[in-house]
Design an enzyme around this catalytic site. Structure first.
Site, PDB file in Angstrom:
ATOM      1  N   ASP A  68       0.815  -1.225   0.000  1.00 34.02           N
ATOM      2  CA  ASP A  68       0.000   0.000   0.000  1.00 34.02           C
ATOM      3  C   ASP A  68       0.846   1.271   0.000  1.00 34.02           C
ATOM      4  O   ASP A  68       0.308   2.377  -0.034  1.00 34.02           O
ATOM      5  CB  ASP A  68      -1.003   0.010   1.176  1.00 34.02           C
ATOM      6  N   HIS A  69       2.191   1.108   0.005  1.00 35.99           N
ATOM      7  CA  HIS A  69       3.067   2.286  -0.006  1.00 35.99           C
ATOM      8  C   HIS A  69       3.949   2.371  -1.243  1.00 35.99           C
ATOM      9  O   HIS A  69       4.636   3.366  -1.442  1.00 35.99           O
ATOM     10  CB  HIS A  69       3.922   2.323   1.265  1.00 35.99           C
TER      11      HIS A  69
END
Ligand SMILES: [Zn+2]
Ligand SMILES: [Zn+2]
Length: 313
Positions: A68-69
């Site tokens: 998610d990063h």
């Protein structure tokens, strides 16, 4: 002319994107230098949506290698290539990302038309990882399941702000302006000395922004971000899910507010919200019980740190 210090939130969801929230990414504009912080899935679409000319980004900071990063990075680099990017791109991240990207480029037979300069981060020892004429970027220790760090963007000491009316009134020649901006007195053509305090409004305060990606509540984080102007801190859960937050190495909204209060920052932005929360106002209210000046870092939100000639009280 006023110089920008502006943060745009491009994604505020943790783990998985939702219909209204993308995963983590932010764009920081410091005096027209554009820094991308984390690059969750579809970051390039968010950049387009918020009308940011993304070829102007020359530095990308990735806090850690949870999807998610960083899952948007491959897509962004591919688009840079297809659009014929020329300038090198600098990518700062914990070890492994270079190999992850290389294997994908390799299998697609892509030879990027621009240079990628990789900077591997030591997440255990905070240090300055970028510096130019106007600012520095340094890492902050965080406490997460995989190597992970935050980033502080600090302006260097600013110039003295000119008081135009007074400069005209005293007839200070243009040739003196460099000296006056650096804090010296002005010398008029006839030799008269004009005190700096009479013709400036004082020094511009150097502004700072701290980005705290995924982390547990940790005293070292508070120490690391002490006194910054703007603080972004994750607030994945409400405090009733404290145990879950601890297990997954995340922070509650209440704890994020506590970090801001103890670190004596100016404003707090919370984000990285669990997809279980449709309405974010309860998280905001909870953080505000610890720190009043808290804001939701929702997708598309923009935060400015204005210039402050006299410093901020
Ligand atoms: Zn995350
Ligand atoms: Zn994570």
């Amino acid at each position: 002319m006023a110089s920008a210090f502006e943060l745009t939130i491009l994604g505020s969801s943790s783990a998985t994107p939702t219909v209204n929230r993308n995963t983590t990414a932010q764009l920081l504009n410091v005096a027209e230098r554009f820094f991308l912080i984390d690059c969750g899935e579809a970051t390039q679409i968010q950049l387009r949506k918020y009308k940011i000319r993304f070829q102007r980004i020359n530095h990308i900071f990735i806090s850690h290698l949870h999807g998610d990063h960083y899952l948007g990075l491959m897509g962004l680099l591919s688009s840079f290539h297809l659009l014929g990017r020329i300038n090198p791109i600098h990518i700062y991240s914990p070890s492994g990302l270079k190999e992850i990207i290389a294997i994908q480029m390799n299998f697609s037979g892509t030879n990027l038309c621009f240079e990628t300069v990789w900077h591997e981060l030591d997440t255990e020892n905070p240090k300055i990882i970028f510096e130019d004429k106007i600012l520095t970027v340094e890492t902050i220790i965080l406490n997460h399941r995989v190597p992970c760090c935050g980033f502080i963007f600090r302006e260097k000491e600013r110039e003295f702000s000119i008081n135009k009316e007074q400069v005209i009134f005293y007839g200070v020649p243009l040739t003196q302006m460099v000296n006056v901006k650096s804090g010296q007195d002005a010398v008029l053509n006839d030799g008269t000395i004009i005190k700096n305090a009479l013709i400036t409004r004082g020094k511009q305060k150097a502004r700072s922004y701290a980005f705290c990606s995924d982390t547990r509540f940790d005293d070292r984080v508070i120490q690391g971000v002490k006194g910054v102007d703007l603080l972004y801190h994750e607030a994945t859960f409400m405090h009733d899910l404290l145990e879950r937050a601890k297990q997954t190495y995340h922070t509650t909204a209440l704890e994020a507010g506590r970090v801001a209060r103890l670190a004596k920052v100016w404003k707090l932005i919370i984000g990285h919200f669990s997809a279980r929360y449709v309405d974010l106002n309860p998280l905001l209210a909870e953080a505000k019980t610890e720190f009043e000046s808290t804001f939701l870092g929702e997708d598309g939100a923009i935060f400015n740190i204005p210039e402050q000639p006299f410093g901020r009280n």
